[in-house]
Design a protein around this motif. Structure first.
Motif, PDB file in Angstrom:
ATOM      1  N   LEU A 177     -36.061 -30.674  28.625  1.00 51.56           N
ATOM      2  CA  LEU A 177     -36.157 -29.962  27.156  1.00 51.56           C
ATOM      3  C   LEU A 177     -36.647 -28.489  27.305  1.00 51.56           C
ATOM      4  O   LEU A 177     -37.312 -28.258  28.164  1.00 51.56           O
ATOM      5  CB  LEU A 177     -37.390 -30.617  26.507  1.00 51.56           C
ATOM      6  N   ALA A 178     -35.982 -27.830  26.579  1.00 55.96           N
ATOM      7  CA  ALA A 178     -36.476 -26.250  26.568  1.00 55.96           C
ATOM      8  C   ALA A 178     -36.535 -25.893  24.903  1.00 55.96           C
ATOM      9  O   ALA A 178     -35.892 -26.700  24.073  1.00 55.96           O
ATOM     10  CB  ALA A 178     -35.413 -25.290  27.171  1.00 55.96           C
ATOM     11  N   PRO A 179     -37.246 -24.969  24.683  1.00 54.96           N
ATOM     12  CA  PRO A 179     -37.017 -24.298  23.186  1.00 54.96           C
ATOM     13  C   PRO A 179     -35.711 -24.493  22.603  1.00 54.96           C
ATOM     14  O   PRO A 179     -34.672 -23.807  23.432  1.00 54.96           O
ATOM     15  CB  PRO A 179     -37.441 -22.799  23.525  1.00 54.96           C
ATOM     16  N   GLY A 180     -35.629 -24.834  21.431  1.00 57.64           N
ATOM     17  CA  GLY A 180     -34.255 -25.088  20.632  1.00 57.64           C
ATOM     18  C   GLY A 180     -33.720 -26.355  20.831  1.00 57.64           C
ATOM     19  O   GLY A 180     -32.564 -26.679  20.133  1.00 57.64           O
ATOM     20  N   ASN A 181     -34.065 -27.109  22.002  1.00 54.06           N
ATOM     21  CA  ASN A 181     -33.362 -28.379  22.156  1.00 54.06           C
ATOM     22  C   ASN A 181     -33.621 -29.523  20.999  1.00 54.06           C
ATOM     23  O   ASN A 181     -34.627 -29.131  20.229  1.00 54.06           O
ATOM     24  CB  ASN A 181     -33.784 -29.065  23.428  1.00 54.06           C
ATOM     25  N   ILE A 182     -33.030 -30.559  21.044  1.00 56.03           N
ATOM     26  CA  ILE A 182     -33.250 -31.630  20.251  1.00 56.03           C
ATOM     27  C   ILE A 182     -33.674 -32.803  20.972  1.00 56.03           C
ATOM     28  O   ILE A 182     -32.954 -33.167  22.229  1.00 56.03           O
ATOM     29  CB  ILE A 182     -32.209 -32.225  19.362  1.00 56.03           C
ATOM     30  N   PHE A 183     -34.841 -33.689  20.588  1.00 54.94           N
ATOM     31  CA  PHE A 183     -35.273 -34.783  21.310  1.00 54.94           C
ATOM     32  C   PHE A 183     -35.128 -35.895  20.453  1.00 54.94           C
ATOM     33  O   PHE A 183     -35.740 -35.782  19.391  1.00 54.94           O
ATOM     34  CB  PHE A 183     -36.761 -34.554  21.929  1.00 54.94           C
ATOM     35  N   VAL A 184     -34.847 -36.886  20.977  1.00 55.75           N
ATOM     36  CA  VAL A 184     -34.539 -38.250  20.090  1.00 55.75           C
ATOM     37  C   VAL A 184     -35.409 -39.238  20.830  1.00 55.75           C
ATOM     38  O   VAL A 184     -35.378 -39.445  22.066  1.00 55.75           O
ATOM     39  CB  VAL A 184     -33.230 -38.749  19.985  1.00 55.75           C
ATOM     40  N   ASP A 185     -36.596 -39.728  20.033  1.00 56.38           N
ATOM     41  CA  ASP A 185     -37.350 -40.791  20.394  1.00 56.38           C
ATOM     42  C   ASP A 185     -37.128 -42.086  19.845  1.00 56.38           C
ATOM     43  O   ASP A 185     -37.699 -42.482  18.524  1.00 56.38           O
ATOM     44  CB  ASP A 185     -38.835 -40.191  20.162  1.00 56.38           C
ATOM     45  N   ILE A 186     -36.572 -42.931  20.593  1.00 56.23           N
ATOM     46  CA  ILE A 186     -36.333 -44.398  20.149  1.00 56.23           C
ATOM     47  C   ILE A 186     -37.268 -45.618  20.498  1.00 56.23           C
ATOM     48  O   ILE A 186     -37.069 -45.642  21.657  1.00 56.23           O
ATOM     49  CB  ILE A 186     -34.647 -44.736  20.119  1.00 56.23           C
ATOM     50  N   GLY A 187     -37.818 -45.680  19.665  1.00 55.35           N
ATOM     51  CA  GLY A 187     -39.160 -46.651  19.928  1.00 55.35           C
ATOM     52  C   GLY A 187     -40.449 -45.779  20.345  1.00 55.35           C
ATOM     53  O   GLY A 187     -41.028 -45.613  21.282  1.00 55.35           O
ATOM     54  N   ALA A 188     -40.768 -44.808  19.027  1.00 55.38           N
ATOM     55  CA  ALA A 188     -41.669 -43.621  19.166  1.00 55.38           C
ATOM     56  C   ALA A 188     -43.210 -44.456  19.220  1.00 55.38           C
ATOM     57  O   ALA A 188     -44.072 -43.721  20.029  1.00 55.38           O
ATOM     58  CB  ALA A 188     -41.679 -42.841  18.191  1.00 55.38           C
ATOM     59  N   ASN A 189     -43.410 -45.754  18.821  1.00 58.80           N
ATOM     60  CA  ASN A 189     -44.990 -46.177  18.698  1.00 58.80           C
ATOM     61  C   ASN A 189     -45.761 -45.345  17.936  1.00 58.80           C
ATOM     62  O   ASN A 189     -45.360 -44.980  16.958  1.00 58.80           O
ATOM     63  CB  ASN A 189     -45.056 -46.628  20.104  1.00 58.80           C
ATOM     64  N   CYS A 190     -46.587 -44.972  18.750  1.00 63.95           N
ATOM     65  CA  CYS A 190     -47.843 -44.210  18.070  1.00 63.95           C
ATOM     66  C   CYS A 190     -47.388 -42.247  18.056  1.00 63.95           C
ATOM     67  O   CYS A 190     -48.192 -41.461  17.872  1.00 63.95           O
ATOM     68  CB  CYS A 190     -49.059 -44.240  18.445  1.00 63.95           C
ATOM     69  N   GLY A 191     -46.181 -42.208  18.837  1.00 69.46           N
ATOM     70  CA  GLY A 191     -45.556 -40.720  18.933  1.00 69.46           C
ATOM     71  C   GLY A 191     -46.113 -39.832  20.112  1.00 69.46           C
ATOM     72  O   GLY A 191     -45.993 -38.803  20.176  1.00 69.46           O
ATOM     73  N   TYR A 192     -46.616 -40.449  20.964  1.00 69.28           N
ATOM     74  CA  TYR A 192     -46.909 -39.750  22.106  1.00 69.28           C
ATOM     75  C   TYR A 192     -46.235 -38.808  22.851  1.00 69.28           C
ATOM     76  O   TYR A 192     -46.050 -37.613  22.955  1.00 69.28           O
ATOM     77  CB  TYR A 192     -47.778 -40.722  23.213  1.00 69.28           C
ATOM     78  N   TRP A 193     -45.002 -39.431  23.191  1.00 68.45           N
ATOM     79  CA  TRP A 193     -43.996 -38.586  23.839  1.00 68.45           C
ATOM     80  C   TRP A 193     -43.165 -37.757  22.673  1.00 68.45           C
ATOM     81  O   TRP A 193     -42.586 -36.718  23.025  1.00 68.45           O
ATOM     82  CB  TRP A 193     -42.772 -39.660  24.331  1.00 68.45           C
ATOM     83  N   SER A 194     -43.146 -38.224  21.525  1.00 67.03           N
ATOM     84  CA  SER A 194     -42.919 -37.112  20.264  1.00 67.03           C
ATOM     85  C   SER A 194     -43.594 -35.918  20.338  1.00 67.03           C
ATOM     86  O   SER A 194     -43.245 -34.810  20.091  1.00 67.03           O
ATOM     87  CB  SER A 194     -42.799 -37.804  19.025  1.00 67.03           C
ATOM     88  N   ALA A 195     -44.970 -35.902  20.326  1.00 64.54           N
ATOM     89  CA  ALA A 195     -46.033 -35.019  20.493  1.00 64.54           C
ATOM     90  C   ALA A 195     -45.734 -33.914  21.641  1.00 64.54           C
ATOM     91  O   ALA A 195     -45.666 -32.788  21.532  1.00 64.54           O
ATOM     92  CB  ALA A 195     -47.296 -35.453  20.283  1.00 64.54           C
ATOM     93  N   ARG A 243     -45.712 -39.937  11.491  1.00 62.33           N
ATOM     94  CA  ARG A 243     -45.770 -39.184  10.018  1.00 62.33           C
ATOM     95  C   ARG A 243     -46.947 -38.007  10.156  1.00 62.33           C
ATOM     96  O   ARG A 243     -46.664 -36.983   9.757  1.00 62.33           O
ATOM     97  CB  ARG A 243     -45.842 -40.253   9.002  1.00 62.33           C
ATOM     98  N   ARG A 244     -47.901 -38.526  10.503  1.00 58.49           N
ATOM     99  CA  ARG A 244     -49.052 -37.627  10.625  1.00 58.49           C
ATOM    100  C   ARG A 244     -48.771 -36.537  11.620  1.00 58.49           C
ATOM    101  O   ARG A 244     -49.180 -35.279  11.336  1.00 58.49           O
ATOM    102  CB  ARG A 244     -50.389 -38.225  11.244  1.00 58.49           C
ATOM    103  N   LEU A 245     -48.096 -36.692  12.626  1.00 58.19           N
ATOM    104  CA  LEU A 245     -47.742 -35.666  13.704  1.00 58.19           C
ATOM    105  C   LEU A 245     -47.041 -34.523  12.865  1.00 58.19           C
ATOM    106  O   LEU A 245     -47.026 -33.341  13.191  1.00 58.19           O
ATOM    107  CB  LEU A 245     -46.732 -36.366  14.745  1.00 58.19           C
ATOM    108  N   ALA A 246     -45.949 -34.987  11.960  1.00 57.24           N
ATOM    109  CA  ALA A 246     -45.188 -34.163  11.171  1.00 57.24           C
ATOM    110  C   ALA A 246     -46.112 -33.215  10.184  1.00 57.24           C
ATOM    111  O   ALA A 246     -45.986 -32.087  10.188  1.00 57.24           O
ATOM    112  CB  ALA A 246     -44.158 -34.631  10.428  1.00 57.24           C
ATOM    113  N   GLU A 247     -46.902 -34.139   9.613  1.00 51.02           N
ATOM    114  CA  GLU A 247     -47.915 -33.197   8.721  1.00 51.02           C
ATOM    115  C   GLU A 247     -48.814 -32.296   9.199  1.00 51.02           C
ATOM    116  O   GLU A 247     -49.260 -31.285   8.799  1.00 51.02           O
ATOM    117  CB  GLU A 247     -48.930 -34.246   8.052  1.00 51.02           C
ATOM    118  N   LEU A 248     -49.065 -32.608  10.543  1.00 52.67           N
ATOM    119  CA  LEU A 248     -50.079 -31.661  11.188  1.00 52.67           C
ATOM    120  C   LEU A 248     -49.403 -30.379  11.926  1.00 52.67           C
ATOM    121  O   LEU A 248     -50.254 -29.510  12.224  1.00 52.67           O
ATOM    122  CB  LEU A 248     -50.947 -32.376  12.301  1.00 52.67           C
ATOM    123  N   ASN A 249     -48.143 -30.356  11.989  1.00 55.25           N
ATOM    124  CA  ASN A 249     -47.480 -29.408  12.564  1.00 55.25           C
ATOM    125  C   ASN A 249     -46.440 -28.779  11.580  1.00 55.25           C
ATOM    126  O   ASN A 249     -45.246 -28.951  11.864  1.00 55.25           O
ATOM    127  CB  ASN A 249     -46.810 -29.804  13.791  1.00 55.25           C
TER     128      ASN A 249
END
Length: 383
Positions: free
Chosen positions: A170-188, A214-220
């Protein structure tokens, strides 16, 4: 194991207090460490190993000469052989120790950093209630009361052996897909890597855990994260999921934890007292990618962690697998247990991916995966 980190590596600034450094030096005596990990990997005398660990810790804790083999429970102030500590010791022996040994064979110097961070997690007191941690400029909020795993999330010690894969893919501008995100650790974590010019698409169907995504999106607000209260599978529809909800009596259980919820038939039948059934919405990822007009050439990594539901997820992303040219990198946890009523066979998943043109590597040491020597849980990087 290759060249091992020595005392010189441990003496650099920033390794914490002298007591932590001394403990790390004991831990990194490779002879003891390697023999211990080999015993656990081979599965010999596992129960006896736990008993010995508890006895040794009890005998030595007053003199504070904790042996390297006791690192999974070092730093605890309460009774060494309490039930939750024994469960944690078993988790370390069976899972983390095996991953760390393989990781150390490819990057022994990084292992010293992993051990250092693990020591910080053990010795520092975490906050309580809602807490916010940061990955560079990304704010990530968690609830420390949900499960012991939250402590790892807060101190950034969750599955540290996978971090180099995210950093390489992953580098700036890439897309990351998190299937099975749970509480969103790897998404963050990934949001901090793709930056404000990138995107994160996270899928988590369980409402209580989706709240944190969802809170991750709201905070950022300056970042683009698409939070989907959905699961991915072979076809769209409503399906029954066995959900492990947070409970006080299950707070210290690593074997069946808040990340163990599954859509796989019968996957959690053996732990039915810890689960509740929930109807969740499922979508095929191929359809989602078309609807969202996702440019697959921008996707730096797809992470799949779905507790036995891997085959169905791949059934719903055949377009991604068949893509010509550059293959979309996939990091997937695969499970193998042929003795279950509904067998889990990681070998078939690996063969399927290889038939689609992927190279499947063991995510711990980044060498080709040995499909004939799969443990119950393996992380594979497919390129």
């Amino acid at each position: 194991m290759g060249t091992r980190p020595g005392r010189r590596a441990l003496s650099r600034p920033g390794l914490g207090t002298p007591s932590v450094r001394a403990w790390l030096e004991r831990l990194l005596r490779a002879g003891i460490f390697r023999r211990r990990l080999n015993r656990e990997i081979n599965g010999r005398d596992n129960d006896d190993c736990i008993d010995r660990r508890c006895r040794r810790f009890t005998a030595e804790k007053n003199s504070r000469t904790i042996d390297a083999t006791d690192w999974s429970i070092a730093g605890h102030r309460s009774s060494a052989c309490s039930q939750h500590q024994v469960r944690e010791a078993a988790m370390i022996a069976r899972k983390t120790a095996r991953f760390l040994l393989k990781y150390a064979s490819s990057d022994p110097l990084k292992l010293a950093d992993i051990v250092h961070r693990r020591a910080i997690e053990q010795f520092r007191t975490p906050p309580t209630g809602l807490a916010t941690t940061r990955f560079n400029g990304v704010h990530y909020e968690i609830d420390m009361s949900l499960h012991r795993l939250m402590k790892k999330y807060f101190f950034h010690t969750h599955e540290m052996f996978l971090e180099r894969i995210f950093k390489r893919c992953l580098a700036p501008g890439n897309i990351f897909v998190d299937i099975g995100a749970n509480c969103g650790y790897w998404s963050a974590y990934s949001l901090s890597l793709v930056g404000q010019s990138g995107e994160v698409h996270a899928f988590e169907p369980v409402p209580q855990y989706f709240t944190f995504v969802r809170r991750l999106a709201e905070l950022n607000p300056g970042y683009r994260i698409v939070a989907n209260q959905l699961a991915c599978g072979a076809r769209p529809g409503a399906f029954t999921m066995a959900v492990v909800a947070p409970r006080a009596e299950n707070f210290d259980n690593y074997d069946i934890n808040i990340g163990s919820s599954s859509l796989a038939t019968g996957f959690l039948d053996h732990a039915s007292e810890l689960t509740e059934n929930l109807t969740v919405e499922v979508i095929a990822f191929d359809s989602y990618a078309r609807e969202r007009k996702i440019d697959l050439d921008r996707v730096g990594l797809i992470k799949i962690d779905v507790e036995g539901f891997e085959s169905e997820v791949f059934d719903g992303m055949q377009g991604v697998l068949a893509k010509s040219g550059r293959k979309v990198p996939i990091l997937c946890e695969v499970l193998t247990d042929l003795n279950r009523p509904e067998p889990l066979d990681g070998r078939r998943i690996i063969e399927r991916l290889e038939d689609c043109g992927y190279r499947c590597l063991d995510a711990t040491h980044l060498r080709p995966i040995d499909r004939n020597a799969l443990g119950f849980e393996e992380n594979i990087l497919c390129l």
